[in-house]
Design a protein around this motif. Structure first.
Motif, PDB file in Angstrom:
ATOM      1  N   LEU A   7       0.863  -1.188   0.000  1.00  0.00           N
ATOM      2  CA  LEU A   7       0.000   0.000   0.000  1.00  0.00           C
ATOM      3  C   LEU A   7       0.895   1.232   0.000  1.00  0.00           C
ATOM      4  O   LEU A   7       1.865   1.297   0.764  1.00  0.00           O
ATOM      5  CB  LEU A   7      -0.879  -0.017   1.255  1.00  0.00           C
ATOM      6  CG  LEU A   7      -1.867   1.133   1.453  1.00  0.00           C
ATOM      7  CD1 LEU A   7      -2.969   1.094   0.394  1.00  0.00           C
ATOM      8  CD2 LEU A   7      -2.455   1.064   2.860  1.00  0.00           C
ATOM      9  N   SER A  10       2.926   3.447   3.344  1.00  0.00           N
ATOM     10  CA  SER A  10       2.598   2.567   4.468  1.00  0.00           C
ATOM     11  C   SER A  10       3.848   1.852   4.948  1.00  0.00           C
ATOM     12  O   SER A  10       4.903   1.897   4.313  1.00  0.00           O
ATOM     13  CB  SER A  10       1.546   1.532   4.065  1.00  0.00           C
ATOM     14  OG  SER A  10       2.150   0.495   3.306  1.00  0.00           O
ATOM     15  N   ARG A  11       3.691   1.153   6.067  1.00  0.00           N
ATOM     16  CA  ARG A  11       4.839   0.440   6.637  1.00  0.00           C
ATOM     17  C   ARG A  11       5.251  -0.780   5.820  1.00  0.00           C
ATOM     18  O   ARG A  11       6.222  -1.425   6.173  1.00  0.00           O
ATOM     19  CB  ARG A  11       4.561   0.085   8.092  1.00  0.00           C
ATOM     20  CG  ARG A  11       3.459  -0.888   8.315  1.00  0.00           C
ATOM     21  CD  ARG A  11       3.052  -0.936   9.786  1.00  0.00           C
ATOM     22  NE  ARG A  11       2.197   0.195  10.119  1.00  0.00           N
ATOM     23  CZ  ARG A  11       1.839   0.526  11.351  1.00  0.00           C
ATOM     24  NH1 ARG A  11       2.257  -0.178  12.372  1.00  0.00           N
ATOM     25  NH2 ARG A  11       1.060   1.561  11.570  1.00  0.00           N
ATOM     26  N   ARG A  33      -4.171   3.977  -1.624  1.00  0.00           N
ATOM     27  CA  ARG A  33      -5.118   4.480  -0.622  1.00  0.00           C
ATOM     28  C   ARG A  33      -6.265   5.225  -1.308  1.00  0.00           C
ATOM     29  O   ARG A  33      -6.057   5.886  -2.327  1.00  0.00           O
ATOM     30  CB  ARG A  33      -4.412   5.428   0.349  1.00  0.00           C
ATOM     31  CG  ARG A  33      -3.404   4.728   1.251  1.00  0.00           C
ATOM     32  CD  ARG A  33      -2.739   5.743   2.154  1.00  0.00           C
ATOM     33  NE  ARG A  33      -1.693   5.172   2.980  1.00  0.00           N
ATOM     34  CZ  ARG A  33      -1.900   4.646   4.183  1.00  0.00           C
ATOM     35  NH1 ARG A  33      -3.111   4.618   4.692  1.00  0.00           N
ATOM     36  NH2 ARG A  33      -0.883   4.153   4.873  1.00  0.00           N
ATOM     37  N   ARG A  37      -7.769   7.942   2.668  1.00  0.00           N
ATOM     38  CA  ARG A  37      -6.446   7.403   3.025  1.00  0.00           C
ATOM     39  C   ARG A  37      -6.536   5.989   3.604  1.00  0.00           C
ATOM     40  O   ARG A  37      -5.628   5.506   4.264  1.00  0.00           O
ATOM     41  CB  ARG A  37      -5.673   8.338   3.976  1.00  0.00           C
ATOM     42  CG  ARG A  37      -5.539   9.711   3.403  1.00  0.00           C
ATOM     43  CD  ARG A  37      -4.240  10.438   3.543  1.00  0.00           C
ATOM     44  NE  ARG A  37      -3.056   9.748   3.898  1.00  0.00           N
ATOM     45  CZ  ARG A  37      -2.129   9.358   3.014  1.00  0.00           C
ATOM     46  NH1 ARG A  37      -2.297   9.589   1.723  1.00  0.00           N
ATOM     47  NH2 ARG A  37      -1.040   8.753   3.429  1.00  0.00           N
ATOM     48  N   MET A  38      -7.660   5.321   3.344  1.00  0.00           N
ATOM     49  CA  MET A  38      -7.821   3.932   3.775  1.00  0.00           C
ATOM     50  C   MET A  38      -7.380   3.001   2.653  1.00  0.00           C
ATOM     51  O   MET A  38      -7.326   3.386   1.474  1.00  0.00           O
ATOM     52  CB  MET A  38      -9.287   3.636   4.132  1.00  0.00           C
ATOM     53  CG  MET A  38      -9.865   4.535   5.207  1.00  0.00           C
ATOM     54  SD  MET A  38      -8.966   4.409   6.761  1.00  0.00           S
ATOM     55  CE  MET A  38      -9.576   2.840   7.361  1.00  0.00           C
ATOM     56  N   ALA A  39      -7.082   1.753   3.055  1.00  0.00           N
ATOM     57  CA  ALA A  39      -6.714   0.755   2.058  1.00  0.00           C
ATOM     58  C   ALA A  39      -7.940   0.400   1.211  1.00  0.00           C
ATOM     59  O   ALA A  39      -9.067   0.386   1.715  1.00  0.00           O
ATOM     60  CB  ALA A  39      -6.187  -0.489   2.756  1.00  0.00           C
ATOM     61  N   LYS A  51      -5.232  -4.956   5.719  1.00  0.00           N
ATOM     62  CA  LYS A  51      -4.197  -3.975   6.067  1.00  0.00           C
ATOM     63  C   LYS A  51      -2.915  -4.316   5.331  1.00  0.00           C
ATOM     64  O   LYS A  51      -2.699  -5.440   4.897  1.00  0.00           O
ATOM     65  CB  LYS A  51      -3.917  -4.011   7.580  1.00  0.00           C
ATOM     66  CG  LYS A  51      -5.117  -3.764   8.459  1.00  0.00           C
ATOM     67  CD  LYS A  51      -5.364  -2.306   8.626  1.00  0.00           C
ATOM     68  CE  LYS A  51      -6.454  -2.076   9.674  1.00  0.00           C
ATOM     69  NZ  LYS A  51      -6.814  -0.656   9.736  1.00  0.00           N
ATOM     70  N   SER A  52      -2.056  -3.343   5.270  1.00  0.00           N
ATOM     71  CA  SER A  52      -0.742  -3.556   4.675  1.00  0.00           C
ATOM     72  C   SER A  52       0.307  -3.345   5.755  1.00  0.00           C
ATOM     73  O   SER A  52       0.144  -2.452   6.604  1.00  0.00           O
ATOM     74  CB  SER A  52      -0.532  -2.552   3.543  1.00  0.00           C
ATOM     75  OG  SER A  52       0.716  -2.724   2.936  1.00  0.00           O
ATOM     76  N   GLU A  64       0.768  -8.600   9.400  1.00  0.00           N
ATOM     77  CA  GLU A  64       1.466  -7.996  10.540  1.00  0.00           C
ATOM     78  C   GLU A  64       2.971  -7.913  10.274  1.00  0.00           C
ATOM     79  O   GLU A  64       3.628  -8.934  10.032  1.00  0.00           O
ATOM     80  CB  GLU A  64       1.225  -8.770  11.845  1.00  0.00           C
ATOM     81  CG  GLU A  64      -0.151  -8.573  12.431  1.00  0.00           C
ATOM     82  CD  GLU A  64      -0.349  -7.164  12.996  1.00  0.00           C
ATOM     83  OE1 GLU A  64       0.638  -6.499  13.338  1.00  0.00           O
ATOM     84  OE2 GLU A  64      -1.503  -6.739  13.056  1.00  0.00           O
ATOM     85  N   SER A  65       3.478  -6.705  10.379  1.00  0.00           N
ATOM     86  CA  SER A  65       4.889  -6.454  10.082  1.00  0.00           C
ATOM     87  C   SER A  65       5.816  -7.417  10.830  1.00  0.00           C
ATOM     88  O   SER A  65       6.718  -8.010  10.236  1.00  0.00           O
ATOM     89  CB  SER A  65       5.263  -5.021  10.461  1.00  0.00           C
ATOM     90  OG  SER A  65       4.418  -4.109   9.837  1.00  0.00           O
TER      91      SER A  65
HETATM   92  N1  LIG Z   1       0.034  -3.810  13.188  1.00  0.00           N
HETATM   93  C1  LIG Z   1      -0.013  -3.789  11.729  1.00  0.00           C
HETATM   94  C2  LIG Z   1      -0.577  -2.451  11.275  1.00  0.00           C
HETATM   95  C3  LIG Z   1      -1.092  -2.522   9.844  1.00  0.00           C
HETATM   96  C4  LIG Z   1      -1.664  -1.168   9.414  1.00  0.00           C
HETATM   97  O1  LIG Z   1      -2.391  -0.494  10.181  1.00  0.00           O
HETATM   98  N2  LIG Z   1      -1.324  -0.776   8.188  1.00  0.00           N
HETATM   99  C5  LIG Z   1      -1.788   0.495   7.674  1.00  0.00           C
HETATM  100  C6  LIG Z   1      -0.680   1.114   6.812  1.00  0.00           C
HETATM  101  S1  LIG Z   1       0.803   1.488   7.701  1.00  0.00           S
HETATM  102  C7  LIG Z   1      -2.985   0.311   6.773  1.00  0.00           C
HETATM  103  O2  LIG Z   1      -3.130  -0.718   6.135  1.00  0.00           O
HETATM  104  N3  LIG Z   1      -3.822   1.358   6.725  1.00  0.00           N
HETATM  105  C8  LIG Z   1      -4.935   1.395   5.814  1.00  0.00           C
HETATM  106  C9  LIG Z   1      -6.224   1.042   6.478  1.00  0.00           C
HETATM  107  O3  LIG Z   1      -6.263   0.761   7.693  1.00  0.00           O
HETATM  108  O4  LIG Z   1      -7.258   1.033   5.767  1.00  0.00           O
HETATM  109  C10 LIG Z   1       1.383  -4.033  11.187  1.00  0.00           C
HETATM  110  O5  LIG Z   1       2.352  -3.718  11.880  1.00  0.00           O
HETATM  111  O6  LIG Z   1       1.530  -4.578  10.085  1.00  0.00           O
END
Ligand SMILES: N[C@@H](CCC(=O)N[C@@H](CS)C(=O)NCC(=O)O)C(=O)O
Length: 83
Positions: A7, A10-11, A33, A37-39, A51-52, A64-65
């Motif tokens: 994504l 993102s992380r 996004r 700004r959501m996935a 999530k990404s 999960e990272s």
């Molecule tokens: N704890 C998860 C967090 C994952 C997360 O919140 N990713 C964010 C991007 S950094 C995301 O996908 N945001 C978009 C959304 O929630 O729709 C990890 O470390 O991978």
């Protein structure tokens, strides 16, 4: 081969960094996004969390990272896949 479900802004960038450092081959599936700004919903197709980052590898989907870093460390060692 690992697919990184990436994504923008993102992380999941950290996972690309890890794979580059280990010289592990991978491909990228890009997601963008939405206006909030959501996935996008399509990311749920890779993993129900939506999530990404997410990676898929050998029929498995890992989210999960921390879990992804652990998986890569266990299964790939400096670019050499373990049996
Ligand atoms: N704890 C998860 C967090 C994952 C997360 O919140 N990713 C964010 C991007 S950094 C995301 O996908 N945001 C978009 C959304 O929630 O729709 C990890 O470390 O991978």
């Amino acid at each position: 081969m690992i697919t990184v479900h990436h994504l923008n802004e993102s992380r999941s960038q950290r996972i690309l960094w890890l794979l580059e450092e280990l010289a592990v081959p991978y491909e990228i599936q890009f997601y963008w996004r939405d206006v909030h700004r959501m996935a996008p919903a399509e990311l749920r197709g890779a993993h129900p969390l939506g999530k990404s980052p997410v990676i898929t590898d050998d029929g498995r989907a890992i989210a999960e990272s921390g879990g992804i870093v652990d998986y890569v460390a266990r299964h790939y060692d400096g670019g050499r896949e373990r049996s």
